[in-house]
Each structure stands twice: as structure tokens, then as C-alpha cells.
Design an enzyme around this catalytic site. Structure first.
Site, PDB file in Angstrom:
ATOM      1  N   SER A 289      13.136  38.432  16.593  1.00 22.33           N
ATOM      2  CA  SER A 289      12.179  39.521  16.871  1.00 22.33           C
ATOM      3  C   SER A 289      12.914  40.855  16.929  1.00 22.33           C
ATOM      4  CB  SER A 289      11.439  39.258  18.187  1.00 22.33           C
ATOM      5  OG  SER A 289      12.356  38.969  19.227  1.00 22.33           O
TER       6      SER A 289
ATOM      7  N   ASP B 278      18.630  32.779  17.877  1.00 22.37           N
ATOM      8  CA  ASP B 278      17.795  32.347  16.758  1.00 22.37           C
ATOM      9  C   ASP B 278      18.634  32.144  15.514  1.00 22.37           C
ATOM     10  OD1 ASP B 278      15.111  31.874  17.146  1.00 22.37           O
ATOM     11  OD2 ASP B 278      14.558  33.999  17.090  1.00 22.37           O
TER      12      ASP B 278
ATOM     13  N   LYS C 299      18.071  28.148  17.865  1.00 17.71           N
ATOM     14  CA  LYS C 299      16.651  27.802  17.695  1.00 17.71           C
ATOM     15  C   LYS C 299      16.296  27.770  16.209  1.00 17.71           C
ATOM     16  CE  LYS C 299      13.291  30.742  19.088  1.00 17.71           C
ATOM     17  NZ  LYS C 299      12.631  31.124  17.827  1.00 17.71           N
TER      18      LYS C 299
ATOM     19  N   GLU D  92      13.020  27.213  13.502  1.00 19.16           N
ATOM     20  CA  GLU D  92      11.562  27.211  13.360  1.00 19.16           C
ATOM     21  C   GLU D  92      11.105  26.055  12.466  1.00 19.16           C
ATOM     22  OE1 GLU D  92       9.986  30.950  12.042  1.00 19.16           O
ATOM     23  OE2 GLU D  92      10.933  32.070  13.678  1.00 19.16           O
TER      24      GLU D  92
ATOM     25  N   GLU E  84       4.335  28.681  19.856  1.00 23.01           N
ATOM     26  CA  GLU E  84       3.888  30.075  19.714  1.00 23.01           C
ATOM     27  C   GLU E  84       2.479  30.151  19.141  1.00 23.01           C
ATOM     28  OE1 GLU E  84       6.775  32.710  18.039  1.00 23.01           O
ATOM     29  OE2 GLU E  84       5.332  34.353  17.830  1.00 23.01           O
TER      30      GLU E  84
END
Ligand code: KIV
Length: 285
Positions: free
Chosen positions: A46, A84, A114, A116, A183
Site C-alpha cells: 500500500s 509484503d 505476505k 496474495e 480483505e
């Protein structure tokens, strides 16, 4: 304060204690966030939006993540430091994922990474976990898939998707993940996933039934005045507050009120004698 580890978060879930996660991208805010007693700091991609001003997380590079993770690691947080994996790492397969994960741990000080998504990403999760690097999954509105989703849309709203997500969550746990972010999915679905896995779920826009919650630092503090999605609660009006302070500074510089004598240094007595017309404070420390 005692260092929080990846297994500690699993223990928090077991004890039914809620987990608090916030993003951090630099040394100073990492110190503030860690000082507030959060359980994990996430150097999220982000940062592409809130630090770099991009519209998506896609332009964020591994070098960017390495740089910001290093900055946060210098704060020596008690919280678990999660980084991330950016776009272009796990999309290239398990070896690229492991290489990037090792760099984040070895060169930047990350304590977990992390990833996704699920499906082909499960092999990536497994590869990293088998290298003894704690790895978090991430399901629902995974921002790196924004173009495939057709926008930032709530996921898991139809039954087939919802069933697929419950199954994916179980597989993420089986692949060796130690936590997972959920999310922007319906609260009921997040609660069902949470009840179906032994690892903690960390929600953002996923309702109160998760084991923990994460927000983006800048969103929580209202730093971006025109961005307030439904799932964000603002705990400060940062943009207004900081804007007011900065305007006060500008006004005081222009009026000559700042700097006052207490913000200035005096000349030595000998200098003063040799430059009798010089103005300045009489003394300082
Ligand atoms: O990049 C990020 O900050 C994230 C959180 C919002 C979960 O992935």
C-alpha cells in the site's frame, strides 16, 4: 517489551485475544506505531499509494519493499515485522518467491512475508514456509489482482466464490502459512473462514469476526482527506491537524514570530565585542 513472533500470534488466537496490526513504512512512524503496542507491523505494498502516490500497488518493486522494510527494522520494533511480497514476485513462481523472501529477511530484517492469493500461490507459500520463513496469506480483495477483478470490488459475495474462499483459506493454512489477511469480504464469510482455520485471520473490511484487524496508518489517522472507504474508521483528522500546524508555522515565519530567542544561538562574548551592531539573543545553552 517482549518481542512478538509469528507463533505468538497463533497463541493469541488460541487464547481468543484479538490481534492488532498496522502498516508502517519508515523509521519514525514505526517507532510511534510500535510504541502504541500493536502486535505486528506490516510494510505493505500500500506504500505504492500512500507514500509514492500511485493509483495501485502494482508499480511497487522489491527494491522499494527492501528499502522501506530496512527503515522500519531500524526502529527495532517489539511487534512482528511483516513485509509484503510485491507484484512480480509470487506471480513468477515458488523460486522467485523464495529468493525475494530471503532478501527481505536477510537484507532488510523482515520476520515474515505476505503473499496474495491461493491456487498456484499455494506452492509459493509452501516453498517459503519450508525455508522456515513465516508467511502470511491474503484472500479476498487482493489489490495486486485489481485488473483481473475489474476494480477494487468486495469479493466473496456469491456463493460459489464464498465456498471457494473457505476452501482456499484451509489450503493456505495447510501450505504452511502462519496467518492470513482477509480483505473486503462479507463479515459472515470472514467469520466462517476464521472458524475454519487454526491460524489467525487479520481483517480489513472483513467485519468483527476475524481474529485481528489491520488498517493502513495513513487511513486510520486521516492523512488523505479525500479518501475514506467504508471499512476505515478515522481516529484522527491528520490532514486537518497537520495542515493547521503547518499554516501556523508559515504565518509565524512571515510575521517574524518564529524563530524566537529560545530557538536561536548567541554569539560568544568575544564575538559580540568585535561585532557590536549584531543583533541576537543574549545567551543560550
Ligand atoms: O499493502 C497493505 O497495506 C496490505 C494491508 C492493507 C493488508 O496488504
Amino acid at each position: 517489551m517482549k518481542k512478538t513472533t509469528a507463533p505468538d500470534l497463533i497463541e493469541l488466537k488460541r487464547r481468543g485475544e484479538r490481534i492488532v496490526v498496522l502498516t508502517a513504512y519508515d523509521y519514525t512512524t514505526a517507532r510511534i506505531v510500535d510504541g502504541a503496542g500493536v502486535d505486528a507491523l506490516l510494510v505493505g505494498d500500500s506504500l505504492g499509494m500512500v507514500i509514492q502516490g500511485h493509483e495501485t500497488t502494482l508499480p511497487v518493486s522489491l527494491d522499494d519493499l527492501l528499502y522501506h522494510t530496512r527503515c522500519v527494522a531500524r526502529a527495532k520494533p517489539s511487534a512482528l515485522l511483516v513485509a509484503d511480497l510485491p507484484f512480480g514476485t509470487f506471480q513468477r513462481g515458488p523460486e522467485a518467491t523464495l529468493d525475494a523472501s530471503i532478501r527481505l529477511v536477510q537484507e532488510a530484517g523482515a520476520e515474515a512475508v505476505k503473499i496474495e492469493g491461493a491456487e498456484d500461490r499455494l506452492l509459493c507459500i509452501e516453498r517459503v514456509a519450508k525455508a522456515d520463513i513465516p508467511v502470511w496469506g491474503h484472500l479476498g480483495l487482493t489489490p495486486q489482482s485489481v485488473h483481473a477483478f475489474g476494480g477494487y470490488l468486495v469479493q466473496g459475495r456469491d456463493d460459489i466464490d464464498a465456498r471457494r474462499m473457505v476452501d482456499a483459506a484451509r489450503k493456505i493454512e495447510a501450505a504452511g502459512a502462519s496467518a492470513m489477511v482477509l480483505e473486503c469480504i462479507p463479515a459472515g464469510l470472514a467469520e466462517e473462514i476464521t472458524g475454519n482455520v487454526g491460524i489467525p485471520t487479520i481483517g480489513i473490511g472483513a467485519g468483527p469476526g476475524c481474529d485481528g484487524q489491520v488498517l493502513v496508518f495513513h487511513d486510520l489517522l486521516g492523512f488523505i482527506a479525500d479518501f475514506q472507504p467504508r471499512f476505515v474508521k478515522r481516529y484522527a483528522e491528520g490532514a486537518t491537524l497537520l495542515g493547521e500546524a503547518l499554516r501556523r508555522f508559515a504565518d509565524e515565519v512571515r510575521s517574524g514570530e518564529f524563530p524566537a530567542s529560545e530557538h536561536s544561538f548567541s554569539m560568544s562574548p568575544r564575538q559580540r565585542e568585535s561585532t557590536p551592531n549584531a543583533a541576537g539573543p543574549d545567551g543560550d545553552s
